[in-house]
Design a protein around this motif. Structure first.
Motif, PDB file in Angstrom:
ATOM      1  N   ALA A  12       0.858  -1.183   0.000  1.00  8.00           N
ATOM      2  CA  ALA A  12       0.000   0.000   0.000  1.00  8.00           C
ATOM      3  C   ALA A  12       0.894   1.233   0.000  1.00  8.00           C
ATOM      4  CB  ALA A  12      -0.857  -0.012   1.262  1.00  8.00           C
ATOM      5  N   LYS A  13       0.260   2.385  -0.076  1.00  5.68           N
ATOM      6  CA  LYS A  13       1.020   3.646  -0.041  1.00  5.68           C
ATOM      7  C   LYS A  13       0.235   4.713   0.717  1.00  5.68           C
ATOM      8  CE  LYS A  13      -2.053   5.863  -1.959  1.00  5.68           C
ATOM      9  NZ  LYS A  13      -2.970   6.409  -2.816  1.00  5.68           N
ATOM     10  N   ILE A  14       0.955   5.759   1.130  1.00  3.54           N
ATOM     11  CA  ILE A  14       0.236   6.986   1.480  1.00  3.54           C
ATOM     12  C   ILE A  14       0.737   8.069   0.537  1.00  3.54           C
ATOM     13  CG2 ILE A  14      -0.308   6.556   3.923  1.00  3.54           C
ATOM     14  CD1 ILE A  14       2.084   8.188   4.677  1.00  3.54           C
ATOM     15  N   ILE A 163       0.819   7.538  -9.985  1.00  5.17           N
ATOM     16  CA  ILE A 163       1.722   7.573  -8.817  1.00  5.17           C
ATOM     17  C   ILE A 163       1.566   6.311  -7.956  1.00  5.17           C
ATOM     18  CG2 ILE A 163       0.149   8.936  -7.326  1.00  5.17           C
ATOM     19  CD1 ILE A 163       2.680  10.324  -6.205  1.00  5.17           C
ATOM     20  N   ASP A 164       0.323   5.836  -7.784  1.00  6.92           N
ATOM     21  CA  ASP A 164       0.104   4.686  -6.889  1.00  6.92           C
ATOM     22  C   ASP A 164       0.764   3.406  -7.417  1.00  6.92           C
ATOM     23  OD1 ASP A 164      -1.377   6.457  -5.397  1.00  6.92           O
ATOM     24  OD2 ASP A 164      -3.216   5.281  -5.396  1.00  6.92           O
ATOM     25  N   PRO A 165       0.491   3.005  -8.675  1.00  4.59           N
ATOM     26  CA  PRO A 165       1.170   1.796  -9.165  1.00  4.59           C
ATOM     27  C   PRO A 165       2.685   1.943  -9.200  1.00  4.59           C
ATOM     28  CG  PRO A 165      -0.304   2.719 -10.861  1.00  4.59           C
ATOM     29  CD  PRO A 165      -0.533   3.497  -9.619  1.00  4.59           C
ATOM     30  N   GLY A 291      -4.792  10.056  -0.232  1.00  3.15           N
ATOM     31  CA  GLY A 291      -5.536   9.386  -1.306  1.00  3.15           C
ATOM     32  C   GLY A 291      -6.722  10.207  -1.761  1.00  3.15           C
ATOM     33  N   ALA A 292      -7.659   9.520  -2.386  1.00  2.00           N
ATOM     34  CA  ALA A 292      -8.754  10.223  -3.076  1.00  2.00           C
ATOM     35  C   ALA A 292      -9.740  10.903  -2.130  1.00  2.00           C
ATOM     36  CB  ALA A 292      -9.486   9.244  -3.983  1.00  2.00           C
ATOM     37  N   GLY A 293      -9.873  10.447  -0.873  1.00  2.00           N
ATOM     38  CA  GLY A 293     -10.824  11.053   0.069  1.00  2.00           C
ATOM     39  C   GLY A 293     -12.232  10.484  -0.106  1.00  2.00           C
TER      40      GLY A 293
HETATM   41  C1  LIG Z   1      -6.669  10.915  -6.226  1.00  5.07           C
HETATM   42  C2  LIG Z   1      -5.365  10.288  -6.725  1.00  5.07           C
HETATM   43  O1  LIG Z   1      -4.366  11.326  -6.783  1.00  5.07           O
HETATM   44  C3  LIG Z   1      -4.856   9.215  -5.742  1.00  5.07           C
HETATM   45  C4  LIG Z   1      -5.845   8.101  -5.501  1.00  5.07           C
HETATM   46  O2  LIG Z   1      -5.350   7.186  -4.529  1.00  5.07           O
HETATM   47  P1  LIG Z   1      -6.316   6.049  -3.913  1.00  5.07           P
HETATM   48  O3  LIG Z   1      -6.847   5.235  -5.054  1.00  5.07           O
HETATM   49  O4  LIG Z   1      -7.422   6.774  -3.197  1.00  5.07           O
HETATM   50  O5  LIG Z   1      -5.463   5.256  -2.984  1.00  5.07           O
HETATM   51  C5  LIG Z   1      -5.596   9.719  -8.127  1.00  5.07           C
HETATM   52  C6  LIG Z   1      -4.340   9.432  -8.922  1.00  5.07           C
HETATM   53  O6  LIG Z   1      -3.251   9.956  -8.581  1.00  5.07           O
HETATM   54  O7  LIG Z   1      -4.439   8.707  -9.926  1.00  5.07           O
END
Ligand SMILES: C[C@@](O)(CCOP(=O)(O)O)CC(=O)O
Ligand SMILES: Nc1ncnc2c1ncn2[C@@H]1O[C@H](COP(=O)(O)OP(=O)(O)O)[C@@H](O)[C@H]1O
Ligand SMILES: [Mg+2]
Length: 337
Positions: A12-14, A163-165, A291-293
């Protein structure tokens, strides 16, 4: 050489700074954390792709009981949608290799809460690509797996910064901008993650921000620009030779500003803000959404105050998670040949 069975895992990530604005080409900073998704891939004789997702609740489940029987039905559309990341990940790898009509069974177990801003979608995509590509004998680097993971998110979500992958595949602490990325110097961060217990869909939240942006670009553009600037400032602080305490103080201030701007974008919730304020009141130097909130998690930077902040998050009705940064990204755990 192909294998009989492979077990892979991805973290996972922050997002420390810059979620949402990163989708608009602004910079962001993220770190892999020590919660993982595990994917086992093996061949089967049926010729079909079989996915066993042990941690996903089946949406649209219908159960009929009689005295001596129980009958399960499912809304197949919804169930198929929820497995979209895994299906697209398998399909992308299959395009790169010869499966010879063989079926593949993929079995998933995960420690990452789903839809909580901790990148469960990216981790499941990266671990699936890692396991299936190794099963089929493809030699992909972790960076290549991250790129394919980005494609998966684009296919399923319609929009994704990548960024996440990327951070899930390569691990550690990264700076990311428009598909370009690099590791930042590794820092132990005294953080506490607070989970609201509810979830938000990244696909929907990113689309909501896009609609608002298109409706009022003159209002949203400066917010996104400010987010970009504060990430530049955070990067300067992280890479400076200031001592740790001073670094944390400035980073905390920048986190609070970033949270306010995310609230202005419309992605915070009452519960998220309650956890953010509870953490700050208990002594955190900074606290913000990660993350996305729309639900999901916040994180707090709390040197010397992690247990006080964890208690405050619990009292405010959240679940605290004391977590560490993971230097490792995608990991091939076992290969049976
Ligand atoms: C909202 C965003 O910046 C991060 C989303 O992260 P997560 O899926 O909420 O863990 C979308 C993105 O970077 O593709
Ligand atoms: N363990 C898992 N097994 C299968 N799919 C998963 C798993 N974890 C996450 N997913 C997929 O990722 C989606 C959540 O992704 P997203 O909305 O981006 O939130 P986040 O990445 O913040 O957890 C789930 O609805 C599901 O499609
Ligand atoms: Mg996601």
């Amino acid at each position: 050489m192909s294998a009989k069975r492979v077990l892979a895992s991805a973290p996972a990530k922050i997002i420390l700074f810059g979620e949402h604005s990163v989708v608009y080409g602004k910079p962001a900073i993220a770190a892999a954390i020590d919660l993982r998704t595990y994917v086992r891939a093996e061949f089967n004789d049926t010729g079909a792709i079989k996915i066993e997702a042990h941690d996903i609740r089946t949406p649209g489940l219908i159960v009929s009981f009689t005295e001596d029987s129980i009958y399960f039905e499912s809304d197949y559309g919804k169930a198929a949608e929820v497995l979209g990341y895994v299906r697209e990940a398998i399909e992308l790898v299959k395009e790169e290799a010869d499966v010879n009509g063989r079926g593949i069974t993929v079995s998933i177990t995960s420690q990452i809460p789903v839809g909580a801003g901790l990148g469960s979608s990216a981790a499941v995509a990266v671990a699936t690509i890692g396991a299936v590509s190794r099963l089929l004998g493809l030699e992909l680097s972790n960076e290549e797996v991250g790129k394919l993971g980005h494609k998966v998110e684009l296919l399923v979500q319609g929009a994704s910064s990548g960024i996440d992958p990327t951070v899930s595949a390569i691990g550690g602490f990264i700076h990311y901008k428009g598909g370009k990325f690099g590791h930042l110097p590794f820092m132990e961060l005294p953080i506490v993650v607070g989970y609201t217990g509810s979830s938000g869909s990244t696909k929907e939240l990113v689309a909501m921000v896009r609609r608002n942006y298109e409706e009022m670009p003159e209002i949203f553009e400066p917010i996104l620009n400010s987010m970009g600037r504060l990430v530049d400032k955070a990067k300067d602080v992280i890479t400076s030779d200031l001592d740790r305490e001073l670094k944390f103080q400035t980073l905390g201030k920048l986190m609070n500003i970033n949270h306010g701007l995310l609230d202005a974008l419309g992605v915070s919730t009452k519960k998220l803000s309650e956890l953010v304020y509870a953490a700050r009141t208990a002594g955190a130097l900074g606290a913000k959404i990660t993350g996305a909130g729309g639900g999901g998690c916040m994180y707090a930077l709390a040197p010397g105050k992690q247990s006080e902040v964890a208690t405050a998050i619990t009292i405010a009705g959240g679940t605290p998670m004391v977590t560490r940064i993971s230097r490792e990204g995608l990991r091939i755990e076992e290969v049976e040949v």
